[in-house]
Design a protein around this motif. Structure first.
Motif, PDB file in Angstrom:
ATOM      1  N   PRO A 119       0.827  -1.214   0.000  1.00 49.86           N
ATOM      2  CA  PRO A 119       0.000   0.000   0.000  1.00 49.86           C
ATOM      3  C   PRO A 119       0.859   1.262   0.000  1.00 49.86           C
ATOM      4  CG  PRO A 119      -0.332  -1.288   2.025  1.00 49.86           C
ATOM      5  CD  PRO A 119       0.680  -2.000   1.205  1.00 49.86           C
ATOM      6  N   ALA A 120       0.239   2.369  -0.365  1.00 52.36           N
ATOM      7  CA  ALA A 120       0.929   3.660  -0.329  1.00 52.36           C
ATOM      8  C   ALA A 120       1.357   3.960   1.103  1.00 52.36           C
ATOM      9  CB  ALA A 120       0.004   4.751  -0.852  1.00 52.36           C
ATOM     10  N   MET A 121       2.507   4.602   1.238  1.00 54.14           N
ATOM     11  CA  MET A 121       3.005   4.969   2.559  1.00 54.14           C
ATOM     12  C   MET A 121       3.944   6.151   2.436  1.00 54.14           C
ATOM     13  SD  MET A 121       5.385   1.561   3.235  1.00 54.14           S
ATOM     14  CE  MET A 121       4.047   0.428   3.000  1.00 54.14           C
ATOM     15  N   SER A 122       4.340   6.687   3.572  1.00 53.58           N
ATOM     16  CA  SER A 122       5.215   7.862   3.598  1.00 53.58           C
ATOM     17  C   SER A 122       6.606   7.517   3.074  1.00 53.58           C
ATOM     18  CB  SER A 122       5.339   8.391   5.032  1.00 53.58           C
ATOM     19  OG  SER A 122       6.119   7.514   5.818  1.00 53.58           O
ATOM     20  N   SER A 123       7.371   8.537   2.718  1.00 51.17           N
ATOM     21  CA  SER A 123       8.725   8.308   2.208  1.00 51.17           C
ATOM     22  C   SER A 123       9.584   7.612   3.260  1.00 51.17           C
ATOM     23  CB  SER A 123       9.367   9.627   1.773  1.00 51.17           C
ATOM     24  OG  SER A 123       9.482  10.518   2.856  1.00 51.17           O
ATOM     25  N   TYR A 124       9.414   7.978   4.520  1.00 45.98           N
ATOM     26  CA  TYR A 124      10.189   7.335   5.578  1.00 45.98           C
ATOM     27  C   TYR A 124       9.851   5.839   5.660  1.00 45.98           C
ATOM     28  CZ  TYR A 124      11.936   6.153  10.221  1.00 45.98           C
ATOM     29  OH  TYR A 124      12.580   5.545  11.266  1.00 45.98           O
ATOM     30  N   GLU A 125       8.561   5.510   5.598  1.00 46.05           N
ATOM     31  CA  GLU A 125       8.170   4.109   5.663  1.00 46.05           C
ATOM     32  C   GLU A 125       8.645   3.349   4.428  1.00 46.05           C
ATOM     33  OE1 GLU A 125       3.956   4.638   6.325  1.00 46.05           O
ATOM     34  OE2 GLU A 125       4.200   4.215   8.460  1.00 46.05           O
ATOM     35  N   ARG A 126       8.589   3.992   3.251  1.00 47.25           N
ATOM     36  CA  ARG A 126       9.100   3.336   2.043  1.00 47.25           C
ATOM     37  C   ARG A 126      10.593   3.063   2.177  1.00 47.25           C
ATOM     38  NH1 ARG A 126       6.209   7.324  -0.385  1.00 47.25           N
ATOM     39  NH2 ARG A 126       8.112   8.283  -1.210  1.00 47.25           N
ATOM     40  N   LYS A 127      11.340   3.988   2.786  1.00 50.29           N
ATOM     41  CA  LYS A 127      12.769   3.766   2.992  1.00 50.29           C
ATOM     42  C   LYS A 127      12.979   2.546   3.894  1.00 50.29           C
ATOM     43  CE  LYS A 127      16.968   5.451   5.117  1.00 50.29           C
ATOM     44  NZ  LYS A 127      17.341   4.102   5.463  1.00 50.29           N
ATOM     45  N   LEU A 128      12.190   2.453   4.961  1.00 49.45           N
ATOM     46  CA  LEU A 128      12.295   1.288   5.840  1.00 49.45           C
ATOM     47  C   LEU A 128      11.987   0.010   5.074  1.00 49.45           C
ATOM     48  CD1 LEU A 128      10.551   2.591   9.101  1.00 49.45           C
ATOM     49  CD2 LEU A 128      13.001   2.341   8.685  1.00 49.45           C
ATOM     50  N   VAL A 129      10.944   0.045   4.245  1.00 48.22           N
ATOM     51  CA  VAL A 129      10.566  -1.122   3.445  1.00 48.22           C
ATOM     52  C   VAL A 129      11.705  -1.508   2.507  1.00 48.22           C
ATOM     53  CG1 VAL A 129       9.055  -1.909   1.558  1.00 48.22           C
ATOM     54  CG2 VAL A 129       8.066  -0.854   3.609  1.00 48.22           C
ATOM     55  N   HIS A 130      12.290  -0.530   1.818  1.00 46.43           N
ATOM     56  CA  HIS A 130      13.409  -0.830   0.912  1.00 46.43           C
ATOM     57  C   HIS A 130      14.545  -1.517   1.672  1.00 46.43           C
ATOM     58  CE1 HIS A 130      11.660   1.123  -2.538  1.00 46.43           C
ATOM     59  NE2 HIS A 130      11.642   2.313  -1.960  1.00 46.43           N
ATOM     60  N   ASP A 131      14.838  -1.047   2.874  1.00 45.88           N
ATOM     61  CA  ASP A 131      15.896  -1.656   3.687  1.00 45.88           C
ATOM     62  C   ASP A 131      15.534  -3.086   4.079  1.00 45.88           C
ATOM     63  OD1 ASP A 131      17.283   0.738   3.509  1.00 45.88           O
ATOM     64  OD2 ASP A 131      16.785   1.388   5.558  1.00 45.88           O
TER      65      ASP A 131
END
Length: 166
Positions: A129-141
């Motif tokens: 789902p869509a999420m904030s840039s900070y959460e997307r960074k965590l997901v990428h990690d």
């Protein structure tokens, strides 16, 4: 008050600027906590080019309402606006209330693990789902740690992450 126009340039903030962001954010949040008659201790830190402000209390129940992820996100945005208004600079400040960031990290790990299961069961990719840039960074990690690849797609509030084998 600094009257320099707000900047969205990619020039990284200095440690001194990030510490100033933390101080401004702490003042703003102390005011909000006072208005709401909520006790909380504030801790400031600078990590990975961002100011981090943590609100803690030994009595977790006193912060329960504020530590809801949607509430933390809203308070973080309000705090960022307050910081930007005071400093004239865009803020990427991160707010954590009562361990909310750790709880969200665990939720994101479960979300990624379920997506990876879909890929291992034969899907070519899995969208989150869509999420904030900070959460997307965590997901990428998290995705990288699991040996998969991820990319973000979409614009604004619709920006989301897609995971694949790579």
């Amino acid at each position: 008050m600094n009257t320099t126009p707000a900047s969205t340039s990619s020039t990284p903030a200095t440690v001194a600027q990030l510490e100033e962001e933390g101080d401004v954010a702490a003042d703003y949040l102390e005011g909000l906590l006072d208005i709401a008659d909520i006790d909380g201790d504030l801790a400031l830190d600078v990590r990975s080019g961002r100011a981090y402000v943590t609100v803690e209390n030994d009595d977790a129940a006193s912060l329960r309402l504020l530590s809801n992820p949607d509430t933390v996100q809203a308070l973080q945005e309000l705090t960022r606006i307050a910081v930007q208004t005071k400093t004239g600079r865009f803020s990427r400040l991160i707010l954590d209330i009562g361990g909310s960031r750790d709880a969200r990290q665990q939720q994101l790990e479960k979300l990624v693990d379920r997506a990876i299961e879909r890929i291992e069961d034969g899907a070519s990719q899995a969208s989150l789902p869509a999420m904030s840039s900070y959460e997307r960074k965590l997901v990428h990690d998290i995705v990288s740690e699991r040996g998969f690849v991820s990319e973000s797609y979409g614009e604004g509030s619709d920006r989301h992450t897609v995971i694949s084998r790579g």
